[in-house]
Design a protein around this motif. Sequence first.
Motif, PDB file in Angstrom:
ATOM      1  N   LYS A  62     -28.502 -31.198  47.591  1.00  0.00           N
ATOM      2  CA  LYS A  62     -28.307 -31.830  48.898  1.00  0.00           C
ATOM      3  C   LYS A  62     -27.651 -30.871  49.889  1.00  0.00           C
ATOM      4  O   LYS A  62     -27.002 -31.294  50.842  1.00  0.00           O
ATOM      5  CB  LYS A  62     -27.431 -33.079  48.717  1.00  0.00           C
ATOM      6  CG  LYS A  62     -28.105 -34.146  47.857  1.00  0.00           C
ATOM      7  CD  LYS A  62     -27.153 -35.258  47.479  1.00  0.00           C
ATOM      8  CE  LYS A  62     -26.214 -34.839  46.380  1.00  0.00           C
ATOM      9  NZ  LYS A  62     -25.338 -35.895  45.892  1.00  0.00           N
ATOM     10  N   SER A  63     -27.825 -29.554  49.660  1.00  0.00           N
ATOM     11  CA  SER A  63     -27.102 -28.590  50.493  1.00  0.00           C
ATOM     12  C   SER A  63     -27.691 -28.453  51.899  1.00  0.00           C
ATOM     13  O   SER A  63     -26.983 -28.078  52.825  1.00  0.00           O
ATOM     14  CB  SER A  63     -27.063 -27.225  49.812  1.00  0.00           C
ATOM     15  OG  SER A  63     -28.366 -26.810  49.481  1.00  0.00           O
ATOM     16  N   GLY A  64     -28.972 -28.774  52.083  1.00  0.00           N
ATOM     17  CA  GLY A  64     -29.579 -28.624  53.392  1.00  0.00           C
ATOM     18  C   GLY A  64     -29.475 -29.904  54.207  1.00  0.00           C
ATOM     19  O   GLY A  64     -29.000 -30.931  53.731  1.00  0.00           O
ATOM     20  N   SER A  77     -22.335 -33.258  56.779  1.00  0.00           N
ATOM     21  CA  SER A  77     -21.107 -32.549  57.157  1.00  0.00           C
ATOM     22  C   SER A  77     -21.381 -31.462  58.195  1.00  0.00           C
ATOM     23  O   SER A  77     -20.460 -30.987  58.860  1.00  0.00           O
ATOM     24  CB  SER A  77     -20.452 -31.931  55.919  1.00  0.00           C
ATOM     25  OG  SER A  77     -21.353 -31.052  55.292  1.00  0.00           O
ATOM     26  N   GLU A  78     -22.651 -31.068  58.348  1.00  0.00           N
ATOM     27  CA  GLU A  78     -22.990 -30.038  59.341  1.00  0.00           C
ATOM     28  C   GLU A  78     -23.522 -30.641  60.650  1.00  0.00           C
ATOM     29  O   GLU A  78     -24.231 -29.971  61.405  1.00  0.00           O
ATOM     30  CB  GLU A  78     -24.011 -29.045  58.775  1.00  0.00           C
ATOM     31  CG  GLU A  78     -23.500 -28.177  57.646  1.00  0.00           C
ATOM     32  CD  GLU A  78     -22.359 -27.239  58.030  1.00  0.00           C
ATOM     33  OE1 GLU A  78     -21.891 -27.269  59.179  1.00  0.00           O
ATOM     34  OE2 GLU A  78     -21.932 -26.500  57.134  1.00  0.00           O
ATOM     35  N   TRP A  79     -23.202 -31.892  60.938  1.00  0.00           N
ATOM     36  CA  TRP A  79     -23.736 -32.542  62.141  1.00  0.00           C
ATOM     37  C   TRP A  79     -23.362 -31.778  63.418  1.00  0.00           C
ATOM     38  O   TRP A  79     -24.162 -31.703  64.363  1.00  0.00           O
ATOM     39  CB  TRP A  79     -23.261 -33.997  62.232  1.00  0.00           C
ATOM     40  CG  TRP A  79     -21.787 -34.127  62.503  1.00  0.00           C
ATOM     41  CD1 TRP A  79     -20.797 -34.213  61.577  1.00  0.00           C
ATOM     42  CD2 TRP A  79     -21.144 -34.153  63.784  1.00  0.00           C
ATOM     43  NE1 TRP A  79     -19.574 -34.271  62.194  1.00  0.00           N
ATOM     44  CE2 TRP A  79     -19.757 -34.240  63.545  1.00  0.00           C
ATOM     45  CE3 TRP A  79     -21.611 -34.106  65.095  1.00  0.00           C
ATOM     46  CZ2 TRP A  79     -18.832 -34.287  64.583  1.00  0.00           C
ATOM     47  CZ3 TRP A  79     -20.689 -34.142  66.139  1.00  0.00           C
ATOM     48  CH2 TRP A  79     -19.319 -34.238  65.871  1.00  0.00           C
ATOM     49  N   VAL A 102     -33.797 -27.449  61.011  1.00  0.00           N
ATOM     50  CA  VAL A 102     -33.755 -27.464  59.546  1.00  0.00           C
ATOM     51  C   VAL A 102     -32.689 -26.459  59.118  1.00  0.00           C
ATOM     52  O   VAL A 102     -32.706 -25.308  59.554  1.00  0.00           O
ATOM     53  CB  VAL A 102     -35.133 -27.079  58.956  1.00  0.00           C
ATOM     54  CG1 VAL A 102     -35.034 -26.786  57.467  1.00  0.00           C
ATOM     55  CG2 VAL A 102     -36.156 -28.187  59.217  1.00  0.00           C
ATOM     56  N   HIS A 103     -31.762 -26.910  58.274  1.00  0.00           N
ATOM     57  CA  HIS A 103     -30.731 -26.021  57.735  1.00  0.00           C
ATOM     58  C   HIS A 103     -30.868 -25.986  56.218  1.00  0.00           C
ATOM     59  O   HIS A 103     -30.939 -27.039  55.585  1.00  0.00           O
ATOM     60  CB  HIS A 103     -29.346 -26.528  58.139  1.00  0.00           C
ATOM     61  CG  HIS A 103     -28.235 -25.853  57.384  1.00  0.00           C
ATOM     62  ND1 HIS A 103     -28.065 -24.492  57.376  1.00  0.00           N
ATOM     63  CD2 HIS A 103     -27.259 -26.353  56.590  1.00  0.00           C
ATOM     64  CE1 HIS A 103     -27.027 -24.189  56.617  1.00  0.00           C
ATOM     65  NE2 HIS A 103     -26.527 -25.302  56.125  1.00  0.00           N
ATOM     66  N   THR A 104     -30.962 -24.776  55.655  1.00  0.00           N
ATOM     67  CA  THR A 104     -31.113 -24.646  54.200  1.00  0.00           C
ATOM     68  C   THR A 104     -30.233 -23.510  53.676  1.00  0.00           C
ATOM     69  O   THR A 104     -29.695 -22.714  54.458  1.00  0.00           O
ATOM     70  CB  THR A 104     -32.566 -24.303  53.776  1.00  0.00           C
ATOM     71  OG1 THR A 104     -32.770 -22.903  53.939  1.00  0.00           O
ATOM     72  CG2 THR A 104     -33.600 -25.056  54.569  1.00  0.00           C
ATOM     73  N   HIS A 105     -30.142 -23.468  52.347  1.00  0.00           N
ATOM     74  CA  HIS A 105     -29.500 -22.341  51.663  1.00  0.00           C
ATOM     75  C   HIS A 105     -30.574 -21.623  50.838  1.00  0.00           C
ATOM     76  O   HIS A 105     -30.358 -21.320  49.670  1.00  0.00           O
ATOM     77  CB  HIS A 105     -28.378 -22.829  50.746  1.00  0.00           C
ATOM     78  CG  HIS A 105     -27.264 -23.528  51.448  1.00  0.00           C
ATOM     79  ND1 HIS A 105     -26.211 -24.119  50.793  1.00  0.00           N
ATOM     80  CD2 HIS A 105     -27.028 -23.732  52.784  1.00  0.00           C
ATOM     81  CE1 HIS A 105     -25.377 -24.669  51.679  1.00  0.00           C
ATOM     82  NE2 HIS A 105     -25.850 -24.445  52.886  1.00  0.00           N
ATOM     83  N   SER A 106     -31.737 -21.382  51.420  1.00  0.00           N
ATOM     84  CA  SER A 106     -32.843 -20.772  50.671  1.00  0.00           C
ATOM     85  C   SER A 106     -32.407 -19.402  50.134  1.00  0.00           C
ATOM     86  O   SER A 106     -31.648 -18.672  50.781  1.00  0.00           O
ATOM     87  CB  SER A 106     -34.090 -20.662  51.533  1.00  0.00           C
ATOM     88  OG  SER A 106     -33.859 -19.896  52.681  1.00  0.00           O
ATOM     89  N   HIS A 149     -22.673 -15.635  54.631  1.00  0.00           N
ATOM     90  CA  HIS A 149     -22.095 -16.261  53.428  1.00  0.00           C
ATOM     91  C   HIS A 149     -22.387 -17.753  53.357  1.00  0.00           C
ATOM     92  O   HIS A 149     -21.578 -18.533  52.847  1.00  0.00           O
ATOM     93  CB  HIS A 149     -20.578 -16.009  53.357  1.00  0.00           C
ATOM     94  CG  HIS A 149     -20.242 -14.561  53.470  1.00  0.00           C
ATOM     95  ND1 HIS A 149     -20.339 -13.682  52.408  1.00  0.00           N
ATOM     96  CD2 HIS A 149     -19.875 -13.817  54.541  1.00  0.00           C
ATOM     97  CE1 HIS A 149     -20.018 -12.470  52.830  1.00  0.00           C
ATOM     98  NE2 HIS A 149     -19.734 -12.528  54.119  1.00  0.00           N
ATOM     99  N   HIS A 150     -23.540 -18.158  53.899  1.00  0.00           N
ATOM    100  CA  HIS A 150     -23.838 -19.589  53.946  1.00  0.00           C
ATOM    101  C   HIS A 150     -25.345 -19.882  53.787  1.00  0.00           C
ATOM    102  O   HIS A 150     -25.761 -20.379  52.750  1.00  0.00           O
ATOM    103  CB  HIS A 150     -23.290 -20.167  55.261  1.00  0.00           C
ATOM    104  CG  HIS A 150     -23.395 -21.644  55.359  1.00  0.00           C
ATOM    105  ND1 HIS A 150     -22.515 -22.416  56.083  1.00  0.00           N
ATOM    106  CD2 HIS A 150     -24.293 -22.519  54.841  1.00  0.00           C
ATOM    107  CE1 HIS A 150     -22.868 -23.689  55.982  1.00  0.00           C
ATOM    108  NE2 HIS A 150     -23.937 -23.774  55.229  1.00  0.00           N
ATOM    109  N   GLY A 151     -26.172 -19.590  54.787  1.00  0.00           N
ATOM    110  CA  GLY A 151     -27.581 -19.973  54.677  1.00  0.00           C
ATOM    111  C   GLY A 151     -28.381 -19.653  55.918  1.00  0.00           C
ATOM    112  O   GLY A 151     -28.206 -18.593  56.528  1.00  0.00           O
TER     113      GLY A 151
HETATM  114 ZN   LIG Z   1     -25.078 -25.403  54.620  1.00  0.00          ZN
END
Ligand SMILES: [Zn+2]
Length: 227
Positions: free
Chosen positions: A32-34, A87-89, A106-110, A169-171
């Motif tokens: 559920k990271s993205g 949490s990233e709203w 779209v936010h991901t940690h690909s 250090h994030h995505g």
């Molecule tokens: Zn993130």
Amino acid sequence: MSDVVLIDSIEIRRALIVTARQMNALRINVNKSGNVSVRITSECGREGFLITPTGIPYEALEPADLVFIPMFARDLSSAVGLRKASSEWALHARIYEKKASVRAIVHTHSVYATAMACQEMAIPAFHYMVATAGGQEIPCAPYCTFGTDELADSAAIALAEHKACLLAHHGVVATGKDLDDALRMAVEVENLAQCYCIARSLGEVPLLSNEEMALNIEKFKTYGVQK
Ligand SMILES: [Zn+2]
């Protein structure tokens, strides 16, 4: 691109959930990271965006689980929904505030893009498709703690002239004129990052000139336009 902002509807909520599930199916996100959002106008005429909630697997998401956040919100007191927003709203909010052309995020940690972000590296002009993000490189925004206003500002600054950026250090953050467009951009960033990591493992990677990249950027402005 249509200038009409979508009105909140069951269809757009379902489309957002489909996009969130596609992130996992396309292997650009784990667990559920993205998170995903789309710019809309609420049924009562307020401008803002819908975003995935925190802590609920995408497979279990229902349209009513999405959260509406009005433009220029600085906390979640004005959010509308049954669930708590991602949490990233604030990251999404700040980008919509700064760029009227952005209609979905779209936010991901690909994996490969995040690997480069962990080296605090931008994706350089090693391949012409880097220009699809709108600039000479795909920048890497300076590190800030997740879920903070500082991270939101850092990303919004990096995206001022680009459609996507890495977060150190994030995505990754990818934007688009609609949900499909933002998802495509997130997939493209991951593909480019993977290509770059492999190319670099073979030795130093030659880069395209600024002039050639400027040409590519111009070509992408009209690429795919049918008339
Ligand atoms: Zn993130």
